[in-house]
Design an enzyme around this catalytic site. Structure first.
Site, PDB file in Angstrom:
ATOM      1  N   ASP A 165      41.329  43.780  41.661  1.00 54.50           N
ATOM      2  CA  ASP A 165      41.599  42.590  40.843  1.00 54.50           C
ATOM      3  C   ASP A 165      40.387  41.676  40.850  1.00 54.50           C
ATOM      4  O   ASP A 165      39.599  41.688  41.804  1.00 54.50           O
ATOM      5  CB  ASP A 165      42.753  41.771  41.435  1.00 54.50           C
ATOM      6  CG  ASP A 165      44.066  42.498  41.374  1.00 54.50           C
ATOM      7  OD1 ASP A 165      44.177  43.467  40.611  1.00 54.50           O
ATOM      8  OD2 ASP A 165      44.981  42.085  42.117  1.00 54.50           O
TER       9      ASP A 165
HETATM   10  N1  URA Z   1      46.342  45.333  45.417  1.00 56.70           N
HETATM   11  C1  URA Z   1      46.203  44.185  44.725  1.00 56.70           C
HETATM   12  O1  URA Z   1      47.147  43.427  44.583  1.00 56.70           O
HETATM   13  N2  URA Z   1      44.997  43.907  44.225  1.00 56.70           N
HETATM   14  C2  URA Z   1      43.934  44.694  44.355  1.00 56.70           C
HETATM   15  O2  URA Z   1      42.852  44.375  43.861  1.00 56.70           O
HETATM   16  C3  URA Z   1      44.092  45.891  45.077  1.00 56.70           C
HETATM   17  C4  URA Z   1      45.314  46.194  45.590  1.00 56.70           C
END
Ligand code: URA
Length: 236
Positions: A100
């Site tokens: 993310d």
């Molecule tokens: N889980 C999440 O919520 N975000 C990420 O970037 C990776 C795993």
């Protein structure tokens, strides 16, 4: 020198097994001579499949500590900074999987299509370890719920290992679902203030600073590839 099927698989032609079949069927040439199964070649040799030359790139493997606020896409959408703006290489590399925008930590970048596929395909069960800093303390009861498997979109999230202390938790999962760690804690009424990926399979983030990247060592590359191949069902 590498086996021809390995070179072809790394060039993204198909899986190693399928490339072996192409060789057995006489569809592959090396420097104009039909290859036999077991033949080896150099990446500077001219290799063709069905008469078409194969584009063999020099393989690059990088570990980046993705900083917060940077997106994991190759195209520049909406003028946002991407991981491609940080990593400068002669050959084009691609991020393996996604983090993310607000997640930090280990992101592998490579032009080895085969390794990228091994690391992201659900059937290979690749482990990922995260550190989550939460807005509140994780209680025993919450921990139990996590260990039992919280349902998200009608599917439980399997946690291989979890350690928690006050508002910090490290957890090992092999899920690839979007926002999965944030959603897990949301189900418990907790907000993830900071999320850092510490490890992917056998590769750890180590002491890389946010925004820094480094090439993987030969040993790290071999550890990722050899332990994945032939051990498809066991978590890594
Ligand atoms: N889980 C999440 O919520 N975000 C990420 O970037 C990776 C795993």
């Amino acid at each position: 020198m590498e086996r021809v099927q390995k070179i072809l698989a790394q060039a993204g032609i198909d899986s190693r097994r399928k490339c072996e079949e192409l060789i057995k069927a006489g569809k592959v040439t090396v420097n104009g001579i039909i290859a036999k199964l077991g033949d080896k070649a150099k990446t500077t040799d001219t290799i063709t499949v069905y008469g078409k030359p194969v584009n063999i790139e020099h393989k690059i493997y990088l570990a980046l500590n993705k900083p917060r606020g940077v997106v994991t896409t190759v195209s520049e959408e909406h003028g946002m900074k991407t991981v491609m703006d940080i990593v400068k290489t002669k050959e084009r590399v691609y991020p393996v999987g996604r983090l993310d925008k607000n997640t930090e930590g280990l992101l592998i970048l490579t032009n080895d299509g085969e390794l990228a596929n091994l690391l992201t395909h659900p059937r290979y069960n690749v482990e990922k370890e995260y550190l989550a800093v939460l807005d509140k303390t994780l209680t025993e009861k919450m921990l139990e719920r996590l260990q039992k498997g919280i349902m998200i979109d009608d599917k439980p999230v399997k946690i291989n290992k979890i350690n928690a202390f006050q508002n910090k938790a490290t957890l090992v999962i092999h899920e690839g679902r979007k926002h999965i760690v944030r959603r897990l804690f949301e189900e418990l009424g907790l907000y993830v203030k900071q999320l850092v990926r510490l490890r992917v399979a056998t590769l750890s983030l180590g002491t890389l600073k946010p925004g820094a990247y480094r090439p993987l060592t030969q040993r790290e590359i071999e550890s990722l590839t050899s332990r994945l191949r032939g051990r498809h069902s066991k978590p890594l």
